[in-house]
Write an enzyme that holds these catalytic residues in place. Sequence first.
Site, short mmCIF file in Angstrom:
data_model
loop_
_atom_site.label_atom_id
_atom_site.label_comp_id
_atom_site.label_asym_id
_atom_site.label_seq_id
_atom_site.Cartn_x
_atom_site.Cartn_y
_atom_site.Cartn_z
N ASP A 302 0.84 -1.19 0.00
CA ASP A 302 0.00 0.00 0.00
C ASP A 302 0.89 1.26 0.00
OD1 ASP A 302 0.90 -0.83 2.51
OD2 ASP A 302 -0.95 -0.32 3.56
N GLU A 527 12.25 1.13 8.12
CA GLU A 527 11.34 0.13 7.54
C GLU A 527 11.66 -0.15 6.08
OE1 GLU A 527 7.28 1.26 7.14
OE2 GLU A 527 7.72 3.32 6.58
#
Length: 588
Positions: A302, A527
């Site tokens: 996403d 991340e």
Amino acid sequence: MAAVSSGAASLFCEGPLLHAVQAMGVFKDSKTFVDMPAKADPEHILKAFSQLAEDDKTSVQALTAFVATHFDDVGADLLPHSPTDFVVDLPFITTIRQPDMARWAAALHALWPGLTRQVSPDVKANPQRHSLLHRANAVVVPGGRFRESYYWDSYWICKGLLVSGMAQTAQGVVQNLLDDVKTFGHVPNGGRLYYTQRTQPPLLSDMVLDLVTATTAEGTTTGQQENGLAFLQEALPVLEQEYRFWMLQRSVTIAGHVLNRYWCDAAAARPRPESYREDLATSAGDSGVLAELTAAAESGWDFSSRWWLKGSSSDGTGDGGGGGGDGGGDAAAAHVGQLRDTQITRIVPVGLNAFLYRYETNLAHFCTLLGSPDDGTTYGTAAEARAAAMLNLMWDETASLWRDLVLPPAADDASTRTTAFVGCTQSEHVTAACFVPLWAGEVFRREATVAALLSSGLLDGGGGVMMTSLVASGQQWDMPVSWPPLQWLIVEGLRATVGGKELADKLALEWLRSAHQAWAETGFMHEKLDGQRTGGVGKGGEYEPQVGFGWTNGVALDWLKRYYSDSAAAAASPSLESSVKEACAAGC
């Protein structure tokens, strides 16, 4: 929504208060509000909100005061937790001969206590006041704004925990997910009520496999092996339940072949609570767009141009797909678009089907381990059928890689989760997903795919790590961003492929170099990385890049042990032992 949480849904998933707070932008990050525990029951808070003056319901100042009165601080229902199986002196770190790598490994190991949380007892006692889901065991969070557990993140988090000798904590993480399946019928995207209507890439069976493998490895005791098999005995029916969810609610039939996709029913779609304001702006109230955004979030990607199809609802020019034929359109046009052009429910993702192939082979293997190989025959047959379907529909012989499929527009309103299609076309998008099947099993490992990856352009960013796509859309699952889970899946697949080990080692070592440099320059684990600069931090998407970071730590520890640990090394020097203890003292 689960009955035990229906009250909380009126605060955190829908309703006038959620709309007012999020639409007015009371918080910069939409996720902040829906992570704040309520101080009273929903009916009391909603009654108080209904009594506000109408002007106050559209006043940021008044809404800010209202939230402060009726809600606790964000994340207040997550308590610090010291895992009992964490030890400062991790043996493998002292076998790393390179001091800088040893210090980094020690620092990574020391991060686990700071990422481990215990859910407050009040979540179980008063679920109506929390978006957080109850957890019987401690959770290990990714970090930053991600204050709760996440489904596919947990796979690499558990790998890191196992390297750190924290099998008990890892088993607790997995048990929480197994408990979710019992409660919801699937593993939610994350450990919040607002995530329960969607899932994430199905890696639970591989988490169980890692735990069982760890308990039956050479050197384990008979008692450990018995405990591992007992855990598997309990887990197997739950895994079968999750597998049924995917096959009953996320499957499509294409010319007689059964494959899977991500899904959200447009009739039930609404703005994602944690991205409410953003979804309102993107969708302009179109429920079809909201469904596509939710399904894309379920994919874990996403968001990405991978899901954009030419002529989507944003421009009204038609229904063309990425590869011509039934889909229509050409490759260049398929790459042009915006977030509103997401049509993931018309895409059958190659990575998802690789994961489900693994799920089927794992289930067959588990039945054999438990002494009932005949029970696994159905899963073995299903895996063979899936591999045949992927070979028939997803393999691009000319390019020597695996491709997503683009479905034609549904003949009906596509409101069902299982739909039959006469045909499909292969997507023109070249992304990291095209190479994920290498990891899934021997049947997908083609030597020609190694050369295809080298010539794909995904390795040409200049940062030494693999980029996610070749499209610079500004979305976080696109060029130039490099994601640890994709890097790991493809490296591990390459390592098992004829002619792929040299490239696998090169990519793993380059990724370690980049991740280490990013940590050395910023003091944090990130991340995602930048595929165009060694040590660069990945950017783009709907939120600020986060640090912590669970799956990055897991990948780094897994590869540090593989490439830098020397089990035959003599006892480490005092300086290395000191660095381990110093790092742990700073991080615990």
